[in-house]
Design an enzyme around this catalytic site. Structure first.
Site, PDB file in Angstrom:
ATOM      1  CE  LYS A   9     -55.821  84.331  30.386  1.00 20.41           C
ATOM      2  NZ  LYS A   9     -55.518  85.765  30.318  1.00 20.41           N
ATOM      3  NE  ARG A  84     -58.520  85.967  35.604  1.00 15.23           N
ATOM      4  CZ  ARG A  84     -59.074  85.832  34.407  1.00 15.23           C
ATOM      5  NH1 ARG A  84     -59.713  84.747  34.085  1.00 15.23           N
ATOM      6  NH2 ARG A  84     -58.969  86.806  33.520  1.00 15.23           N
ATOM      7  NE  ARG A 121     -60.153  91.570  24.757  1.00 13.15           N
ATOM      8  CZ  ARG A 121     -59.780  90.740  25.733  1.00 13.15           C
ATOM      9  NH1 ARG A 121     -59.073  89.657  25.448  1.00 13.15           N
ATOM     10  NH2 ARG A 121     -60.085  91.012  26.976  1.00 13.15           N
TER      11      ARG A 121
END
Ligand code: AMP
Length: 215
Positions: A9, A84, A121
């Site tokens: 995202k 969310r 990440r």
């Protein structure tokens, strides 16, 4: 942008924002900035973020309401990480009254791919940009030269919490949005370039829907 942690995202929101020349509004980035600035709200949020829990709807909604009241979003914006929860989605519908319809891009990625991505990440500690995982990790950000770090909430146990919270609280938004003509499902398990092309195609269709043309 609707999708689990690690779906891409943030990366795609930045690309789309650049492509269309509109601001990216990321609640995660705004919360991390407040935490780094040491404001009372930021420090409270940091504890929740580091454990993988969501901040309250009240806080998340107030952030987005304030951001969408500014002039620079008049021609559009890319939302990353909001809504969310169903409560946030209902509040967003209220904020969108009188604006063009919301386009929802639901990014789908298999769970084992997400866990692997989040584990690997690396993000810039200065500007927050995600490092390109296909390039060698030299420890410095390609955008601003800041040091690359691992997010505290990318720890494996926290990642599993975040994925569970996504399933419980955010995945119901697929049901909330799916009947809208501006809802699109995007295969997120392909190269970032291919995902970006799919998203731009979806947005072009969404604009036709907004203008009343056939899809
Ligand atoms: P992200 O960068 O979008 O993965 O967000 C990082 C963390 O910030 C999340 O795990 C939550 O703790 C918090 N957060 C970001 N956006 C929201 C939101 N819309 N509602 C609640 N918490 C959020």
């Amino acid at each position: 942008m609707l999708g689990p942690p690690g779906a891409g995202k943030g990366t795609q929101a930045s690309r789309l924002a650049r492509h269309y020349g509109v601001p990216k509004v990321s609640t995660g980035d705004i919360l991390r900035e407040s935490a780094a600035a040491g404001t009372a709200l930021g420090l409270e949020a940091k504890a929740r973020i580091d454990q993988g829990h969501l901040v309250s709807d009240e806080v998340a909604i107030a952030i987005v309401e304030e951001r969408l009241s500014r002039q620079d979003v008049a021609f559009g914006f890319i939302l990353d990480g909001f809504p969310r929860t169903v409560g946030q989605a209902e509040a967003l519908d209220g904020m969108m009254a009188g604006r063009s319809p919301l386009t929802v891009l639901h990014i789908v990625v298999p769970v084992e791919v997400l866990v692997g991505r989040l584990h690997a990440r690396r993000v810039c500690g200065t500007c927050g940009t995600n490092a390109d995982p296909t390039k060698p990790d030299l420890g410095v950000c390609a955008t601003c030269g800041g040091a690359l770090v691992t997010r505290a909430d990318d720890d494996e146990q926290v990642v599993r919490n975040r994925l569970q919270i996504y399933e419980d609280q955010t995945a119901p938004l697929v049901h909330y949005y799916r009947s809208r003509p501006t809802f699109f499902t995007i295969d997120g398990n392909q190269s970032p370039d291919a995902v970006a092309v799919a998203m731009q195609g979806a947005l072009a269709s969404a604009m036709s829907v907004a203008q009343g043309e056939p899809r």
